[in-house]
Design a protein around this motif. Sequence first.
Motif, PDB file in Angstrom:
ATOM      1  N   TYR A 198     -17.596  16.874 -21.277  1.00 37.75           N
ATOM      2  CA  TYR A 198     -18.710  17.516 -20.583  1.00 37.75           C
ATOM      3  C   TYR A 198     -18.873  18.959 -21.026  1.00 37.75           C
ATOM      4  O   TYR A 198     -19.996  19.432 -21.261  1.00 37.75           O
ATOM      5  N   LYS A 230     -20.497  20.412 -11.200  1.00 34.86           N
ATOM      6  CA  LYS A 230     -20.550  19.563 -10.009  1.00 34.86           C
ATOM      7  C   LYS A 230     -20.736  18.081 -10.346  1.00 34.86           C
ATOM      8  O   LYS A 230     -20.051  17.229  -9.763  1.00 34.86           O
ATOM      9  N   PRO A 231     -21.643  17.710 -11.264  1.00 44.84           N
ATOM     10  CA  PRO A 231     -21.758  16.273 -11.570  1.00 44.84           C
ATOM     11  C   PRO A 231     -20.469  15.669 -12.113  1.00 44.84           C
ATOM     12  O   PRO A 231     -20.096  14.561 -11.727  1.00 44.84           O
ATOM     13  N   ALA A 234     -17.953  15.163  -9.434  1.00 44.80           N
ATOM     14  CA  ALA A 234     -18.233  13.949  -8.667  1.00 44.80           C
ATOM     15  C   ALA A 234     -17.677  12.724  -9.377  1.00 44.80           C
ATOM     16  O   ALA A 234     -17.099  11.831  -8.747  1.00 44.80           O
ATOM     17  N   ASP A 303     -25.161   9.991  -6.132  1.00 44.20           N
ATOM     18  CA  ASP A 303     -26.170  10.679  -6.949  1.00 44.20           C
ATOM     19  C   ASP A 303     -25.513  11.594  -7.972  1.00 44.20           C
ATOM     20  O   ASP A 303     -25.890  11.599  -9.153  1.00 44.20           O
ATOM     21  N   GLN A 304     -24.541  12.384  -7.541  1.00 45.87           N
ATOM     22  CA  GLN A 304     -23.842  13.253  -8.473  1.00 45.87           C
ATOM     23  C   GLN A 304     -23.067  12.446  -9.517  1.00 45.87           C
ATOM     24  O   GLN A 304     -22.950  12.860 -10.670  1.00 45.87           O
ATOM     25  N   LYS A 307     -25.486  11.440 -12.192  1.00 41.04           N
ATOM     26  CA  LYS A 307     -25.809  12.575 -13.057  1.00 41.04           C
ATOM     27  C   LYS A 307     -24.659  12.882 -14.011  1.00 41.04           C
ATOM     28  O   LYS A 307     -24.883  13.186 -15.184  1.00 41.04           O
ATOM     29  N   GLY A 308     -23.449  12.832 -13.511  1.00 35.14           N
ATOM     30  CA  GLY A 308     -22.293  13.120 -14.366  1.00 35.14           C
ATOM     31  C   GLY A 308     -22.115  12.103 -15.464  1.00 35.14           C
ATOM     32  O   GLY A 308     -21.823  12.441 -16.603  1.00 35.14           O
ATOM     33  N   SER A 311     -24.788  12.584 -18.110  1.00 39.75           N
ATOM     34  CA  SER A 311     -24.624  13.777 -18.943  1.00 39.75           C
ATOM     35  C   SER A 311     -23.499  13.617 -19.952  1.00 39.75           C
ATOM     36  O   SER A 311     -23.313  14.467 -20.809  1.00 39.75           O
TER      37      SER A 311
END
Length: 311
Positions: A198, A230-231, A234, A303-304, A307-308, A311
């Motif tokens: 990430y 944050k993503p 999570a 949701d997070q 997104k993680g 990404s």
Amino acid sequence: MSGTPAAPDPENRTWTDRVRRSVRTTSTSRALLYVVLFALVAFYLAPLEAGIMTAFKTQNAFNTSLPFFPPLGDGFTLEAWRVALDKLQSGLVNSLLLAIPATVLSATLGSFAAYGITNVDWKYQMPIVALFVAGIFIPYQAVLVPLARLFTIVDTQALLSPLWGLPFMHEYYANLINLIIAHTAYGIPITFLLFRSYYRNFSDEMLEAARLDGASVFSIYRNIVLPLSKPMFAVTLIYQFTQVWNDLLFALVIIPSGSGSSAPVTVALNNLSGGIIQSFGLQMAGAFIAAIPTLIVYVLFGDQFAKGVAS
């Protein structure tokens, strides 16, 4: 003199027929698609439905009906859920005391390590990365004997003896602390790898601008990297929480036999299946109760998590 009606234009007729044929084909294909999808959903949910039905059946109803049939009349009962909750409640509390610190620690330390290796230049970075990657491929079975030997030599209960006199502190927490240490150490490599992938997508210009403004390494992490993480937090929190919560092997090896007061929920759930006569309704009810916390975590951070992963 009546005129003969004009024949329809062949091009228009062909186009109309083609549209009608396409509509019929599309409707048929969509119907077949829905049938296949419904069959797949039913196939994958059949064990879950059978487990739920079993959890609400008496032992006699379970013996005289198919597993996926709903309980009828006197065959319906909530006794299995009451007994399972009574036997698992201490294990649920122990698992929460174990899983939350182990998850937060492994995710936080993995983030620290990934930031220090990925976004800070220093020598011998790649050998350290290789060690972290190698740690992912070490199976649980390879570390069971060293872990058991380690916690036999290092007496956590004696080291923390001054704490046992404090309110809400119990001596059996030493076994949970041993499990927290084991799961934290074992979870750092995978969380490190996730955070490193990430952080490699971060803009170098953004971090370099912060360095030129005089920001320290810790200040950059706290004010820039951490809010953007944050993503991925999570993702790692959900992954690690699920792994720690569902672990049985470490708990059986590290926690001494007979220490039922410090057993996590997986050990308590394993103890439900014992004896000559198996109460499948009790086991199914216990399994669903033990799965509720992980389901709550997925709902809260779903949701997070998406997104993680994206990404």
